[in-house]
Design a protein around this motif. Structure first.
Motif, PDB file in Angstrom:
ATOM      1  N   VAL A 137      39.213  36.167  29.335  1.00 16.09           N
ATOM      2  CA  VAL A 137      39.939  35.416  30.368  1.00 16.09           C
ATOM      3  C   VAL A 137      41.359  35.954  30.487  1.00 16.09           C
ATOM      4  N   ASP A 138      42.014  36.203  29.354  1.00 10.87           N
ATOM      5  CA  ASP A 138      43.366  36.762  29.392  1.00 10.87           C
ATOM      6  C   ASP A 138      43.386  38.138  30.047  1.00 10.87           C
ATOM      7  N   GLN A 139      42.383  38.973  29.725  1.00 10.27           N
ATOM      8  CA  GLN A 139      42.300  40.304  30.339  1.00 10.27           C
ATOM      9  C   GLN A 139      42.089  40.186  31.848  1.00 10.27           C
ATOM     10  N   LEU A 140      41.223  39.286  32.244  1.00 14.66           N
ATOM     11  CA  LEU A 140      40.941  39.095  33.673  1.00 14.66           C
ATOM     12  C   LEU A 140      42.170  38.574  34.406  1.00 14.66           C
ATOM     13  N   LYS A 141      42.894  37.648  33.797  1.00 11.20           N
ATOM     14  CA  LYS A 141      44.121  37.121  34.420  1.00 11.20           C
ATOM     15  C   LYS A 141      45.145  38.243  34.602  1.00 11.20           C
ATOM     16  N   SER A 142      45.282  39.055  33.564  1.00 10.18           N
ATOM     17  CA  SER A 142      46.228  40.163  33.628  1.00 10.18           C
ATOM     18  C   SER A 142      45.819  41.160  34.711  1.00 10.18           C
ATOM     19  N   ARG A 143      44.542  41.495  34.761  1.00 11.30           N
ATOM     20  CA  ARG A 143      44.037  42.435  35.763  1.00 11.30           C
ATOM     21  C   ARG A 143      44.219  41.863  37.168  1.00 11.30           C
TER      22      ARG A 143
ATOM     23  N   TYR B 231      38.259  36.267  39.285  1.00  8.82           N
ATOM     24  CA  TYR B 231      39.496  37.035  39.157  1.00  8.82           C
ATOM     25  C   TYR B 231      39.349  38.347  39.923  1.00  8.82           C
ATOM     26  N   ALA B 232      40.424  38.755  40.609  1.00 11.51           N
ATOM     27  CA  ALA B 232      40.425  40.029  41.332  1.00 11.51           C
ATOM     28  C   ALA B 232      40.473  41.158  40.310  1.00 11.51           C
ATOM     29  N   ILE B 233      39.522  42.084  40.418  1.00 14.56           N
ATOM     30  CA  ILE B 233      39.488  43.233  39.505  1.00 14.56           C
ATOM     31  C   ILE B 233      39.641  44.553  40.268  1.00 14.56           C
ATOM     32  N   GLY B 234      39.673  44.484  41.579  1.00 14.30           N
ATOM     33  CA  GLY B 234      39.846  45.665  42.415  1.00 14.30           C
ATOM     34  C   GLY B 234      40.246  45.214  43.803  1.00 14.30           C
ATOM     35  N   GLY B 235      40.773  46.118  44.587  1.00 17.70           N
ATOM     36  CA  GLY B 235      41.173  45.740  45.936  1.00 17.70           C
ATOM     37  C   GLY B 235      41.466  46.953  46.789  1.00 17.70           C
ATOM     38  N   GLU B 236      41.668  46.663  48.067  1.00 16.86           N
ATOM     39  CA  GLU B 236      42.019  47.736  48.994  1.00 16.86           C
ATOM     40  C   GLU B 236      42.750  47.159  50.189  1.00 16.86           C
ATOM     41  N   VAL B 237      43.547  48.009  50.803  1.00 15.46           N
ATOM     42  CA  VAL B 237      44.247  47.689  52.040  1.00 15.46           C
ATOM     43  C   VAL B 237      43.877  48.790  53.021  1.00 15.46           C
TER      44      VAL B 237
ATOM     45  N   TYR C 298      39.686  41.986  48.207  1.00 15.62           N
ATOM     46  CA  TYR C 298      39.544  42.094  46.764  1.00 15.62           C
ATOM     47  C   TYR C 298      38.089  42.059  46.328  1.00 15.62           C
ATOM     48  N   THR C 299      37.840  42.673  45.184  1.00 15.10           N
ATOM     49  CA  THR C 299      36.562  42.588  44.493  1.00 15.10           C
ATOM     50  C   THR C 299      36.795  41.655  43.309  1.00 15.10           C
ATOM     51  N   TYR C 300      35.874  40.703  43.116  1.00 13.43           N
ATOM     52  CA  TYR C 300      36.077  39.678  42.099  1.00 13.43           C
ATOM     53  C   TYR C 300      35.059  39.764  40.976  1.00 13.43           C
ATOM     54  N   GLN C 301      35.462  39.239  39.823  1.00  9.76           N
ATOM     55  CA  GLN C 301      34.561  39.058  38.692  1.00  9.76           C
ATOM     56  C   GLN C 301      34.775  37.639  38.186  1.00  9.76           C
ATOM     57  N   ARG C 302      33.683  36.940  37.959  1.00  9.87           N
ATOM     58  CA  ARG C 302      33.766  35.564  37.460  1.00  9.87           C
ATOM     59  C   ARG C 302      33.953  35.620  35.953  1.00  9.87           C
ATOM     60  N   GLY C 303      34.947  34.897  35.478  1.00  5.19           N
ATOM     61  CA  GLY C 303      35.219  34.829  34.054  1.00  5.19           C
ATOM     62  C   GLY C 303      34.328  33.800  33.374  1.00  5.19           C
ATOM     63  N   PRO C 304      34.339  33.789  32.049  1.00  2.00           N
ATOM     64  CA  PRO C 304      33.521  32.831  31.310  1.00  2.00           C
ATOM     65  C   PRO C 304      33.956  31.384  31.533  1.00  2.00           C
ATOM     66  N   ASN C 305      35.130  31.198  32.092  1.00  2.00           N
ATOM     67  CA  ASN C 305      35.619  29.856  32.406  1.00  2.00           C
ATOM     68  C   ASN C 305      35.215  29.428  33.814  1.00  2.00           C
ATOM     69  N   GLY C 306      34.459  30.264  34.535  1.00  2.00           N
ATOM     70  CA  GLY C 306      33.984  29.918  35.868  1.00  2.00           C
ATOM     71  C   GLY C 306      34.939  30.276  36.995  1.00  2.00           C
ATOM     72  N   VAL C 307      36.072  30.856  36.689  1.00  2.00           N
ATOM     73  CA  VAL C 307      37.067  31.236  37.695  1.00  2.00           C
ATOM     74  C   VAL C 307      36.855  32.698  38.087  1.00  2.00           C
TER      75      VAL C 307
ATOM     76  N   VAL D 118      46.253  43.754  40.073  1.00  2.00           N
ATOM     77  CA  VAL D 118      45.584  44.150  41.320  1.00  2.00           C
ATOM     78  C   VAL D 118      46.305  43.547  42.520  1.00  2.00           C
ATOM     79  N   ARG D 119      46.645  42.273  42.448  1.00  2.00           N
ATOM     80  CA  ARG D 119      47.309  41.613  43.582  1.00  2.00           C
ATOM     81  C   ARG D 119      48.692  42.214  43.851  1.00  2.00           C
ATOM     82  N   GLN D 120      49.439  42.530  42.803  1.00  2.00           N
ATOM     83  CA  GLN D 120      50.744  43.173  42.991  1.00  2.00           C
ATOM     84  C   GLN D 120      50.582  44.563  43.590  1.00  2.00           C
ATOM     85  N   HIS D 121      49.590  45.291  43.130  1.00  2.00           N
ATOM     86  CA  HIS D 121      49.311  46.646  43.625  1.00  2.00           C
ATOM     87  C   HIS D 121      49.031  46.619  45.130  1.00  2.00           C
ATOM     88  N   GLU D 122      48.144  45.730  45.547  1.00  2.00           N
ATOM     89  CA  GLU D 122      47.763  45.657  46.960  1.00  2.00           C
ATOM     90  C   GLU D 122      48.912  45.120  47.817  1.00  2.00           C
TER      91      GLU D 122
END
Length: 179
Positions: A49-55, A91-97, A80-89, A59-63
């Motif tokens: 979850v911490d890794q996903l939050k950080s990513r 998280y953006a793991i990739g993106g494009e403009v 954005y491309t998302y991945q669901r964390g073990p907490n059900g949330v 990603v959002r700052q990058h885009e």
């Protein structure tokens, strides 16, 4: 700009080592029904979850850096491309403009557009390989537009010289010599 998903192997619901074997077979369930609950997650799941939050933040700052610099050339907002964390949330793991990379109507306009494209591609603190590729293509587009502009300027200058000498004078020149 898309990045591979963070390893889902950390998302397992494996219980802690000191859990009795009878409880080890049962999957861990959150204490509440809210998707953001992390109270009953394993240390590995909390780490993910911490890794996903950080990513997600990265990603959002990058885009957003791309969008802020692209100005009117941005075709749409960031996706954005998302991945669901073990907490059900999710998280953006990739993106494009998407940015309009077409040349302008004149060499001058193409040069300006190429500079904006290059600046937008290199705007993030750590541009990706795709970002660097877009910047290189924009640099090439600018170089081609500069060559075309130089050719036009040479033709214009040559045309002015020919126009100045290419027409016959309306009166024969007179030379007055006084002694």
């Amino acid at each position: 700009m898309s990045i591979g998903a963070i390893s889902p192997s950390l998302a397992s619901t494996t219980p802690a080592r000191d859990t009795p074997p009878a409880q080890a077979a049962a999957p861990t369930k959150p204490a509440t029904t809210t998707p953001a609950s992390t109270t009953n997650l394993t240390p590995e799941a909390l780490k993910l979850v911490d890794q996903l939050k950080s990513r997600d933040t990265e990603v959002r700052q990058h885009e957003q850096a791309h969008l802020a610099t692209a100005g009117g050339l941005a075709v749409s907002g960031a996706s954005y491309t998302y991945q669901r964390g073990p907490n059900g949330v999710s998280y953006a793991i990739g993106g494009e403009v998407n940015i309009d990379t077409s040349p302008g109507g004149t060499p001058e306009e193409t040069i300006a557009r190429a500079r904006t494209i290059q600046a937008a591609a290199l705007a993030p603190a750590e541009p990706s390989g795709a970002d660097r590729s877009v910047a290189a293509q924009a640099q090439q587009m600018e170089a081609q537009a500069r060559a075309e502009l130089a050719q036009q300027q040479t033709q214009d200058a040559t045309g002015k010289v020919q126009r100045g000498y290419g027409t016959a004078p309306q009166q024969a020149p007179q030379l007055d010599v006084y002694a």
